[in-house]
Design a protein around this motif. Structure first.
Motif, PDB file in Angstrom:
ATOM      1  N   PRO A 133       0.809  -1.229   0.000  1.00 35.73           N
ATOM      2  CA  PRO A 133       0.000   0.000   0.000  1.00 35.73           C
ATOM      3  C   PRO A 133       0.835   1.269   0.000  1.00 35.73           C
ATOM      4  O   PRO A 133       0.321   2.339  -0.310  1.00 35.73           O
ATOM      5  N   LEU A 134       2.108   1.168   0.353  1.00 33.66           N
ATOM      6  CA  LEU A 134       2.960   2.362   0.305  1.00 33.66           C
ATOM      7  C   LEU A 134       3.364   2.636  -1.131  1.00 33.66           C
ATOM      8  O   LEU A 134       3.594   1.709  -1.903  1.00 33.66           O
ATOM      9  N   PRO A 135       3.479   3.898  -1.507  1.00 31.35           N
ATOM     10  CA  PRO A 135       3.994   4.206  -2.836  1.00 31.35           C
ATOM     11  C   PRO A 135       5.480   3.844  -2.926  1.00 31.35           C
ATOM     12  O   PRO A 135       6.195   3.926  -1.913  1.00 31.35           O
ATOM     13  N   PRO A 136       5.957   3.440  -4.102  1.00 31.07           N
ATOM     14  CA  PRO A 136       7.324   2.923  -4.237  1.00 31.07           C
ATOM     15  C   PRO A 136       8.401   3.869  -3.687  1.00 31.07           C
ATOM     16  O   PRO A 136       9.455   3.398  -3.262  1.00 31.07           O
ATOM     17  N   GLU A 137       8.142   5.197  -3.683  1.00 28.42           N
ATOM     18  CA  GLU A 137       9.155   6.118  -3.156  1.00 28.42           C
ATOM     19  C   GLU A 137       9.501   5.795  -1.713  1.00 28.42           C
ATOM     20  O   GLU A 137      10.553   6.174  -1.213  1.00 28.42           O
ATOM     21  N   TYR A 138       8.588   5.145  -1.004  1.00 27.01           N
ATOM     22  CA  TYR A 138       8.818   4.909   0.416  1.00 27.01           C
ATOM     23  C   TYR A 138       9.255   3.474   0.705  1.00 27.01           C
ATOM     24  O   TYR A 138       9.285   3.059   1.855  1.00 27.01           O
ATOM     25  N   TRP A 139       9.539   2.715  -0.343  1.00 29.20           N
ATOM     26  CA  TRP A 139      10.007   1.350  -0.113  1.00 29.20           C
ATOM     27  C   TRP A 139      11.492   1.408   0.217  1.00 29.20           C
ATOM     28  O   TRP A 139      12.330   1.241  -0.650  1.00 29.20           O
TER      29      TRP A 139
END
Lengths: 283, 424
Positions: B369-375
Motif C-alpha cells: 500500500p505504500l507508494p514505491p518512493e517509500y520502499w
C-alpha cells in the motif's frame, strides 16, 4: 419525442407513497425516454417503485431479475437449439423455421410489446461488472437484431425502463451517462417512526423512542460493512417485544444493545459496534 | 450568445443564460462529471415543459438528470446554493487538504526529536484543530504561532518550526498552505491512489485460467451435429463441461499494526475480489506483520490455519497475492521466535515461511500500500527480492496481474541462509 408528453403524469398509487421528488423524476425519465436508475440501501422500496409506476400509468409490467450469472443477451432472446435438434428427429415438426425456437427475453418482450410497457431491470449490480455496458446499445437504440433469423426487434413505443441497484458494484460511467438517476435516501427518524407504527401500532412510546434512538446510533458506527436497515429494525423490535425488555435495557452504547445479532449480521460489525465507545487503539 | 458579456439590463434571456452557465461550469469545476449530453437532456426537459416554473422542481429534476452518483449530491447542493442563493462555491482546496490528511504517508527522515515531538497531537486531534483554525482564518498568514501559514511555530503550515505540525506540501518556506494546495500537487496522487471497487474488479477480472474441466454439462452443438450425422440422422447429443475460469487465488493480507492506516484501501481490494465471483476459488487469509507457522481465516477472529497445510494442500498453480507494507524489524523477519505475536512459538523465521510459500506457488506477487518512493526498509528490500512487489494502486494491480499471467513464471531465488540470525 412527441409521444413522450402524453405518457407523463404518474402521481403515485395508494399503496406506494412516492415522495414529490420521485414523482417528478419518474415523469422526467419518461419524457426523456431514458432509463431511470434507482439506488438506495436494501429495503428502501426500489422494486416496489416499478410496480407502482406501472399501476399508476396503467401499463403492463415486465420484470427482469438479474443474477450473478445473467448475461445481457439473456434479456434479449434465447435460441433453444436443443428443442430444435430434438424436433428434427421426426417428421412431425418443421424445423426449418428457426424463429419458432427463438424466445424473447424480458427486454425483447418489452420492445416487441404492441403498446408501451414498464420494464424493471432489478438489481443490475448483481451481474458481471461489464453487464451494464453490454446493454448500452440496446437501451439507446431500443432495438436489436437476432442474427439467427435476421429479424430486427424494434420498440414500437419506448418502454419505461426502471433499473435498480443495491450499490454492490460501481456502475460504468458510460452507462451512467445515459440514465436519469435517483437515490432513495434512508428514512429519517420521523419517517421511520411512521414505518414502525405500521408494523407495531400498539408499541409503547418510551420503547419506540429508545429503540429508534439506539437503532440510529448503531447505524452511525463508522466502518460497518452492512448497516442495519428497516427490515432489521422491525425484526429487532419484534425480538425486544417478545423478550419483554423495557426501554431502560437499551442503554446508550451501540455495542451493548440486546439482541445485537438481529441488527448486525457480521461478526466484524458487532466487534466494531462494541469498540465504538472505547477510544481507538492502534495495535 | 455570440457576443461576450451582455449588458446588465439585457433582459431575462441573458440573465437565464448566465445563471445556467454558472450552474454548468460551477458543477464541472466542483468535480461533478457532467457532459454536454446531460446538459442538452436537461434543456430538452425544460423546453418540453415537464418541469414546472419553480425552483424546487428544477432542483429535483436537474439533479436527477445531471448528477449520477449520490456521492456528488453534497457538491451539487453547494453549487446550486452558490448559483441560485448567492452562497459560496465549494472550495476544492479544503477537500484536497482533508483528503491529503486522510492518507498518512510516513514522514521521511525524521530525527529522534521530531518523532518524539510528533506524539504531541494525534492525527485526529490535529485534524480537528486544523478545521477549527481554518474556519477562523480568512487570509494569508505568515509567521506567528497559531494560524495556518508559513514560518512560525503553529502545527499547521509550511516552513515552520513545530515538528509535530502538518507541513502542507512544499519544500521550503514562502508559500501559504492554501497556495500550495491550489497548485493541485495531489491531483495525480489522488487519481492513482483512490480506487473504486469497480476499477479494481475490472483489473482483477483479467486473472483467469479458462478450461473445460468440470461443472454442469452444457450441450455441445457442433459435436452433437457431427455425432447425429455419424449416427445416420438419429439424434445423438454430445455434452461437455462449460468453459470456466479455473483460477484459484490465495489472497494473504497483513492486518493491524502499521497496516492500520491502509485498512480502507485493503478492504476495497478485498471486497472487489470477493464480489467478483469470478474465480474457481478465492481464499482470503490474514496475517500479522509477517507469515509464520499459521495464518488467520478472518480479520478479527482467532480461527487459524497452519501455513504448512497451505503448502501441502493448495494446488501448485494457485495464484498467491500478498498484501502488506513489508515493514518490520529485521528480527521479525529473520530471527527464530521473531514473531511479535505472543502466541506464536515457531522456530522458523518468517522469511523462511515466505520463501516456502514462494517456492510452492510459482505465481506470486506482493502488493504494497505504500507508494514505491517509500520502499526503503531492509525488510521491504528482502521481501521485494523474493516476491515481485507492486504498489497497491490501479496501475500496480494491473502490472501485478500481468506478472502473474506471464507465460514463464519468475524463477524462485535461492534462500540465503546467512541472512538468518538470532540477534540484531
Amino acid at each position: 419525442m412527441s409521444e413522450t408528453k402524453t405518457a407523463s403524469g404518474w402521481q403515485g398509487t395508494g399503496d406506494y407513497i412516492a415522495s414529490e421528488d420521485l414523482r417528478r423524476i419518474v415523469n422526467v425519465a419518461v419524457a426523456l425516454g431514458r432509463p431511470l436508475l434507482v439506488k438506495g440501501e436494501p429495503g428502501t422500496g426500489k422494486t416496489l417503485l416499478a410496480q407502482s409506476v406501472a399501476r399508476g400509468l396503467g401499463l403492463p409490467l415486465l420484470t427482469w431479475h438479474v443474477k450473478s450469472t445473467t448475461k445481457a443477451r439473456d434479456g434479449l432472446y434465447v435460441y433453444d437449439t436443443v428443442q430444435r435438434l430434438y424436433d428434427s428427429r421426426f417428421d412431425d415438426h418443421d424445423v426449418s423455421d428457426i424463429a419458432k425456437y427463438i424466445h424473447l427475453g424480458p427486454l425483447g418482450q418489452a420492445f416487441d410489446a404492441p403498446s408501451r410497457v414498464v420494464l424493471l431491470i432489478d438489481e443490475v449490480d448483481k451481474a458481471d461488472v461489464e453487464f451494464p455496458n453490454d446493454l448500452l446499445h440496446e437501451l439507446d437504440a431500443m432495438s436489436f437484431t437476432i442474427p439467427e433469423t435476421g429479424r430486427v426487434v424494434t420498440a414500437k413505443e419506448r418502454p419505461v425502463v426502471i433499473i435498480t441497484s443495491n450499490n454492490e458494484k460501481e456502475l460504468p460511467d458510460a452507462f451512467l451517462r445515459r440514465v436519469v438517476f435517483h437515490f432513495i435516501a434512508f428514512p429519517d427518524e420521523t419517517l421511520m417512526r411512521d414505518i414502525v407504527d405500521v408494523h407495531f401500532p400498539t408499541l409503547d412510546k418510551a420503547l419506540l423512542d429508545a429503540a429508534i434512538a439506539a437503532f440510529y446510533r448503531v447505524r452511525k458506527v463508522d466502518g460497518l460493512r452492512k448497516r442495519p436497515s428497516t427490515s432489521e429494525l422491525v425484526d429487532w423490535i419484534a425480538a425486544l417485544l417478545s423478550s419483554g425488555l423495557d426501554a431502560s435495557a437499551l442503554g446508550d452504547n451501540p455495542g451493548g444493545v440486546p439482541f445485537i445479532g438481529t441488527l448486525l449480521k457480521q461478526e466484524r460489525d458487532i466487534v466494531l459496534a462494541q469498540e465504538a465507545r472505547s477510544p481507538k487503539r492502534w495495535r | 450568445m455570440g457576443t461576450a458579456d451582455p449588458p446588465p439590463d439585457a433582459g431575462a434571456g441573458a440573465r437565464r443564460r448566465l445563471l445556467f452557465g454558472d450552474l454548468f461550469f460551477g458543477l464541472r469545476r466542483a468535480g461533478i462529471p457532467i457532459g454536454l449530453g446531460d446538459w442538452m437532456a436537461l434543456m430538452r426537459v425544460l423546453h418540453d415543459g415537464v418541469v414546472r416554473p419553480d425552483l424546487a422542481d428544477f432542483y429535483t429534476v436537474a439533479r436527477a438528470v445531471l448528477v449520477k452518483h449520490e456521492a456528488h449530491y453534497d457538491l451539487w447542493d453547494q453549487v446550486f446554493a452558490a448559483v441560485f442563493a448567492g452562497g459560496a462555491f465549494p472550495k476544492k482546496v479544503h477537500d484536497e487538504l482533508l483528503a491529503w490528511l486522510d492518507s498518512p504517508l510516513p514522514l521521511p527522515d525524521l530525527s529522534e526529536e521530531e518523532l518524539a515531538a510528533l506524539e504531541q497531537h494525534s492525527l485526529e486531534r490535529l485534524r480537528e484543530l486544523f478545521e477549527e483554525r481554518r474556519k477562523e482564518q480568512d487570509e494569508r498568514h505568515d509567521g506567528g504561532n497559531r494560524w495556518i501559514g508559513t514560518g512560525g511555530t503553529s502545527p499547521f503550515g509550511n516552513g515552520g518550526r513545530n515538528p509535530a505540525g502538518i507541513r502542507v506540501g512544499g519544500q521550503g518556506g514562502g508559500k501559504s498552505a492554501i497556495q500550495v494546495a491550489m497548485e493541485r500537487r495531489f491531483a495525480d496522487y489522488r487519481s492513482d491512489r483512490i480506487l473504486d471497487t469497480r476499477q479494481i474488479a475490472v483489473a482483477l477480472r483479467r486473472l483467469r485460467r479458462l478450461s473445460r474441466v468440470d461443472g454442469d454439462l452444457e450441450l455441445d452443438v457442433d459435436e452433437s451435429i457431427d455425432e447425429t450425422c455419424r449416427n445416420a440422422g438419429f439424434l445423438s447429443l454430445a455434452f461437455r463441461p462449460p468453459r470456466k475460469n479455473q483460477a484459484r487465488v490465495l489472497l494473504m493480507m497483513d492486518v493491524g499494526g502499521s497496516m492500520t492506516p491502509y485498512t480502507r484501501l485493503v478492504e476495497t481490494l478485498f471486497s472487489a475480489a470477493k464480489n467478483l465471483h469470478h474465480w474457481k476459488k478465492l481464499e482470503p487469509l490474514f496475517f500479522h506483520n509477517c507469515v509464520y507457522s499459521r495464518v488467520f481465516e478472518s480479520m478479527t477472529g482467532s480461527k487459524t490455519l497452519p501455513t504448512a497445510e497451505l503448502l501441502q494442500d493448495r494446488p501448485k498453480d494457485t495464484f498467491l497475492i500478498f498484501v502488506g507494507d513489508a515493514s518490520m524489524a529485521p528480527s521479525e523477519l529473520l530471527s527464530p521466535h521473531g514473531a511479535i505475536d505472543y502466541f506464536e512459538h515457531g522456530e522458523t523465521p518468517g522469511f523462511v515461511w515466505l520463501h516456502r510459500l514462494r517456492a510452492r506457488f510459482e505465481r506470486a506477487v506482493w502488493l504494497n500500500p505504500l507508494p514505491p518512493e517509500y520502499w526503503r526498509g531492509y525488510t521491504t528490500e528482502l521481501i521485494g527480492g523474493l516476491i515481485p512487489m507492486f504498489p497497491l494502486s490501479l496501475a500496480g494491480i494491473t502490472a501485478a496481474i500481468d506478472r502473474l499471467l506471464k507465460r514463464t513464471p519468475t524463477p524462485v531465488p535461492e534462500l540465503d541462509e546467512s541472512l538468518l540470525r538470532g540477534h540484531w
